[in-house]
Design a protein around this motif. Structure first.
Motif, short mmCIF file in Angstrom:
data_model
loop_
_atom_site.label_atom_id
_atom_site.label_comp_id
_atom_site.label_asym_id
_atom_site.label_seq_id
_atom_site.Cartn_x
_atom_site.Cartn_y
_atom_site.Cartn_z
N ILE A 21 0.84 -1.20 0.00
CA ILE A 21 0.00 0.00 0.00
C ILE A 21 0.87 1.25 0.00
O ILE A 21 0.58 2.24 -0.68
CB ILE A 21 -0.95 -0.01 1.21
N ALA A 24 2.19 1.73 -3.42
CA ALA A 24 1.08 2.12 -4.31
C ALA A 24 0.72 3.59 -4.14
O ALA A 24 0.47 4.30 -5.12
CB ALA A 24 -0.14 1.24 -4.04
N LEU A 25 0.69 4.07 -2.91
CA LEU A 25 0.38 5.48 -2.67
C LEU A 25 1.41 6.39 -3.30
O LEU A 25 1.09 7.45 -3.85
CB LEU A 25 0.29 5.75 -1.17
N SER A 28 1.02 6.34 -7.17
CA SER A 28 -0.28 6.80 -7.67
C SER A 28 -0.23 8.28 -8.06
O SER A 28 -0.88 8.71 -9.01
CB SER A 28 -1.37 6.58 -6.63
N LEU A 336 -1.33 -1.49 -8.57
CA LEU A 336 -2.40 -0.87 -7.78
C LEU A 336 -2.28 0.66 -7.81
O LEU A 336 -3.28 1.38 -7.89
CB LEU A 336 -2.34 -1.36 -6.34
N GLY A 337 -1.04 1.16 -7.74
CA GLY A 337 -0.82 2.59 -7.77
C GLY A 337 -1.23 3.22 -9.09
O GLY A 337 -1.78 4.33 -9.12
N ILE A 339 -3.58 2.08 -11.11
CA ILE A 339 -5.05 2.10 -11.13
C ILE A 339 -5.58 3.24 -10.27
O ILE A 339 -6.47 3.99 -10.68
CB ILE A 339 -5.60 0.74 -10.65
N ALA A 340 -5.02 3.37 -9.06
CA ALA A 340 -5.46 4.45 -8.16
C ALA A 340 -5.17 5.82 -8.75
O ALA A 340 -5.97 6.75 -8.64
CB ALA A 340 -4.77 4.30 -6.80
N GLY A 341 -4.01 5.93 -9.39
CA GLY A 341 -3.64 7.21 -10.01
C GLY A 341 -4.57 7.59 -11.15
O GLY A 341 -4.95 8.76 -11.30
N LEU A 343 -7.72 6.67 -11.45
CA LEU A 343 -9.00 7.08 -10.84
C LEU A 343 -8.88 8.48 -10.23
O LEU A 343 -9.81 9.28 -10.31
CB LEU A 343 -9.41 6.07 -9.77
N LEU A 344 -7.72 8.78 -9.64
CA LEU A 344 -7.49 10.11 -9.07
C LEU A 344 -7.50 11.17 -10.16
O LEU A 344 -8.07 12.26 -9.98
CB LEU A 344 -6.16 10.12 -8.32
N SER A 725 0.18 12.19 1.29
CA SER A 725 0.52 10.83 0.89
C SER A 725 1.69 10.31 1.71
O SER A 725 1.68 9.17 2.19
CB SER A 725 0.87 10.79 -0.61
#
Length: 846
Positions: A21, A24-25, A28, A336-337, A339-341, A343-344, A725
């Motif tokens: 995590i 990933a943060l 992202s 994961l990062g 994907i999160a990025g 969406l952000l 972050s």
């Protein structure tokens, strides 16, 4: 080894989930930034393509020889093409149509403007694009939807702006320029390109004669060319280049669109660099978590590695297996990062679109976002896991199989030596920047700060251990045996505890540094506005303040003085400097500039700022300034305290000698007679300006100070949000360390429970341990942040900073939040520790 690494990750995912995590943060932010700027570039690329799609060749001023206008894509350029040049271009072989184009520097006012002129020069808003109408869709890039094209005294607007502003066909449209306000009848609406995608701008067309009249120039700024069927646009452009004036060029529409897109991308890359910098901060913080995680994992698996070594696995194979585990975690986390990025970026674009309209193209994930994300995520994870992997590869098979293997502790001697050396070097370099009168001292302060922070991070264990020992009595009195056990747990694992606290320290340090800098900046702003005795500052929403507007202000009852100020670039001894021209005879009545002597004593000479004095120029010297329109030799008659606003200062008369008619008033100050009511005077002056100069506005110093402070607060908020972050990762690090520590101390916790320690006591022990590390990291971070922020402010003395303002309120907030974060970070580890089965815990090998 790869299969073993995969099995290890698959069978023990819990111990690596928080590490994943954290990575990933960090990545992202990189993915979000690249996706966001890519969509923005795509949107404007589409706009540029539509602008130049129908034009085969464009004749314009050559950017390499023209004066820079700051890169504003909406700015009108100088009109250099006489009507005769348009005729010459039309006569070139292969040219079908050649039409001169001119853009008016003005704004389309809403119908309800009336006498209520805008009073906020910072209101901004979409620009107005006002052109002459050719009637040829390929040239205008627009097609009529309703009504007809404009003739003298008429105007057409784009199909979105007309209803958006509140106009219907037949209404009177007001156009404001430097020369005043003129009315035009709305006779038609047009659609730009295929979808009228103007990125929020207002598009208007006028008849040729009206456009020239408003622009105050009979010439054209560019020539749009359509070539004959079958003609090669590039070849025609080459032929046109032979008949146009020097300093101009002919370029195909396709090449022009690509050039505009490239220029925009050059600007947007700085946004990406900014985001990557904050992502690196987050990943740097995350590196502490990764080191802790893999060090604990190596310790827990010591016996496993011993068995592997006993059956023939080499040390390099053990090292490779751990690094492969790190790569697997990095790839999964980076995915994961990404994907999160994405969406952000979708959320950020939707938010921006609510305020400025749809300015984005297709929201796609660019390849550079993927490469940066995987590259940074993998690199940081690998480097962080390297030392634990090396340690694992050096474990002796027989020693690893012994019961006591997991209790071995590596001494902190090397860590302490390196940390002390770095801290000393960093402190010395900062001292050099502050006290040795070096050029650009802030560079030395910045470099020293990096070394000092790393050094303090390595030395944190030396501070944390005695602090935990000192707190043991206090924690025992407050929490009983639970507090004592928490202090002992911190003391016996100083490296792990220090790394955990250091991760939080970095995040808090950056926040404290930024808060110290911005609070000091607000103090500078407040001090500057306290220096003015003028009742108003004068601005124009369109750019320079017209001299006519200043004349109107000066004629009003109760106005004692109006001070002009303009800027330009000049050369002195081959070096370019910013010069400010002021009305020397009245400026001292409006603003208390920190000069020696007073500005009124300039006596036709020039005042110099610190950067010019550093170049060897002194009072009494004779200098030759090379301006846009001429050279002037002046005597240095005084000094200015800072280089913040400009490097050279002259009277308005000398400014005219240097710049001629090109000297423009960027702003002004108004001094009222004693006893005048400020609010009444503002209303009176604004009413007088409304008819001819509605874009010129007055602002009281207090309102400007408030705006400036709001902007600084917004800057602090943006940076704090980006640093969030790193702080979240730091809190995850506390939780991760405690969680793995609980796993490592399973038997110990089981024995404590067996001798009567309650579940609530186990929970409290873990929570206190978490709070101590969190508060320690926060306090150390605040000390470093305020100290380094203060050093940076002092190093920027030449830019107007004259003292440090400590953000006490923010520091209190950070301390309280740190304690809360410590409690939150302990929830999961404490819950797991309190729920351990006593018999199974005692029987465990861990």
């Amino acid at each position: 080894m790869f299969r073993l690494a995969l099995k290890s990750v698959r069978h023990n995912p819990k111990r690596l989930i928080l590490t994943a995590i954290a990575v990933a943060l960090g990545v992202s932010l990189v993915a979000a930034s690249h996706t966001f700027t890519n969509a923005l570039s795509s949107g404007f690329s589409g706009l540029f393509s539509e602008i130049y799609a129908g034009t085969d060749v464009i004749v314009e001023t050559d950017p390499e020889s023209a004066e820079s206008d700051g890169g504003d894509p909406f700015a009108a350029v100088e009109a250099v093409f006489e009507p005769a040049v348009v005729d010459d271009v039309a006569a070139v072989d292969g040219v079908d149509v050649a039409v001169g184009g001119i853009q008016v520097a003005g704004s389309v006012l809403p119908p309800d403007t009336g006498e209520d002129a805008p009073t906020d020069p910072f209101a901004g808003g979409p620009p107005s694009q006002i052109f002459n109408w050719s009637g040829i869709p390929e040239i205008d890039q627009s097609t009529l939807v309703d009504g007809r094209g404009p003739e003298a005294g008429e105007i057409v607007l784009d199909i979105d702006s007309a209803p958006g502003l509140g106009y219907e066909l037949g209404d009177t449209v007001r156009i404001a320029t430097d020369g005043g306000v003129q009315d035009f009848e709305l006779v038609g609406t047009v659609q730009f390109g295929e979808s009228n995608s103007l990125q929020g701008a207002t598009l208007a067309y006028l008849a040729d004669e009206d456009a020239h009249a408003l622009a105050g120039d009979p010439n054209f700024q560019q020539i749009s060319v359509l070539v004959e069927d079958g003609a090669d646009a590039s070849a025609v452009a080459g032929s046109i280049g032979e008949v146009i004036p020097d300093g101009t060029r002919a370029i195909t529409g396709e090449d022009k669109a690509a050039e505009e897109t490239e220029a925009l991308d050059d600007v947007l890359q700085y946004v990406d660099i900014f985001a990557i910098a904050f992502a690196l901060i987050s990943l740097f913080v995350g590196a502490y978590i990764i080191v802790n995680t893999f060090r604990i994992i190596v310790t827990q698996r010591t016996r496993e590695f011993g068995l592997m070594r006993a059956i023939g696995v080499t040390g390099s194979q053990v090292r490779s297996m751990i690094l492969l585990e790190a790569i697997v975690v990095a790839i999964l986390a980076s995915t994961l990062g990404i994907i999160a990025g994405y969406l952000l970026a979708l959320g950020a674009s939707a938010l921006v679109s609510l305020f400025v309209g749809d300015i984005f193209g297709t929201m796609t994930l660019p390849i550079d976002a993927i490469l940066w994300a995987y590259g940074l995520g993998t690199l940081v994870t690998l480097v962080s896991a390297l030392l634990p992997a090396i340690h694992a590869s050096q474990i002796s098979p027989m020693e690893a199989l012994r019961e006591s293997a997991t209790s071995g502790k590596k001494p902190l001697k090397v860590r302490n030596i390196v940390g002390t050396a770095l801290a000393l070097v960093g402190g010395i370099v900062i001292w050099m920047g502050l006290f040795l009168d070096l050029e650009r001292p802030y560079i030395y302060v910045g470099a020293g700060a990096v070394a000092l922070v790393i050094g303090v991070t390595l030395l944190a264990a030396q501070v944390l251990v005695p602090m935990a020992f000192g707190l043991r009595s206090l924690l025992t009195r407050m929490f009983g045996v639970d507090g004592k056990l928490a202090a002992n747990n911190i003391r016996r694992e100083p490296r792990r505890s220090a790394n955990t606290a250091a991760a939080l320290m970095i995040g808090v340090m950056l926040l404290a540094l930024v808060a110290t800098f911005t609070e000091s900046l607000k103090t500078v702003v407040t001090a500057q506005f306290s220096q003015t005795s003028a009742e108003f500052f004068v601005f124009s929403a369109q750019g320079p303040v017209p001299q006519g507007a200043l004349d109107v202000i000066a004629e009003q009852d109760g106005v004692s003085a109006v001070v002009r100020q303009g800027y330009m670039s000049v050369d002195l001894d081959g070096q370019s400097y910013q010069l400010s021209a002021l009305d020397a005879d009245t400026v001292d009545r409006a603003f208390d500039y920190d000069t020696e002597p007073e500005f009124s004593g300039i006596d036709g000479g020039v005042f110099i700022s610190p950067d010019v004095r550093d170049a060897g120029v002194a009072v009494g010297d004779e200098v030759t300034l090379e301006g846009p329109e001429g050279d002037v030799t002046l005597v240095v008659t005084g000094t200015m305290a800072t280089s913040e606003e400009a490097s050279l200062w002259v009277d308005w008369a000398q400014g005219v000698e240097l710049a001629g008619d090109t000297l423009e008033t960027s702003g002004g100050m108004v001094v009222l007679e004693d006893g005048m009511d400020v609010d009444e005077a503002q209303t009176q002056i604004q009413d007088a300006l409304a008819d001819d100069f509605p874009l010129v506005a007055l602002q009281q110093p207090g309102a400007l100070e408030q705006f400036a402070n709001q902007f600084i607060d917004l800057l602090l908020g943006v940076i704090s949000a980006l640093l969030a972050s790193a702080l979240v990762i730091a809190i995850l690090g506390v939780a991760n360390t405690l969680l793995l520590s609980v796993t490592e101390r399973t038997r110990e916790i089981g024995l404590l429970r067996a001798v009567g320690l309650k579940r609530s006591s186990v929970w409290r022990m873990i929570t206190v341990e978490s709070m101590v590390m969190a508060v320690f990291g926060t306090i150390l971070g605040m000390i470093l942040g305020v100290s380094l922020g203060s050093a940076l402010v002092l190093a920027l003395e030449d830019f107007g900073f004259d003292g440090v303002t400590v953000p006490w309120i923010w520091l209190i907030v950070y301390t309280v939040l740190a304690a809360i974060a410590g409690v939150l970070a302990a929830i999961w580890p404490a819950w797991r520790a309190s729920r351990l089965d006593i018999l199974k815990a005692i029987a465990t090998d861990g």
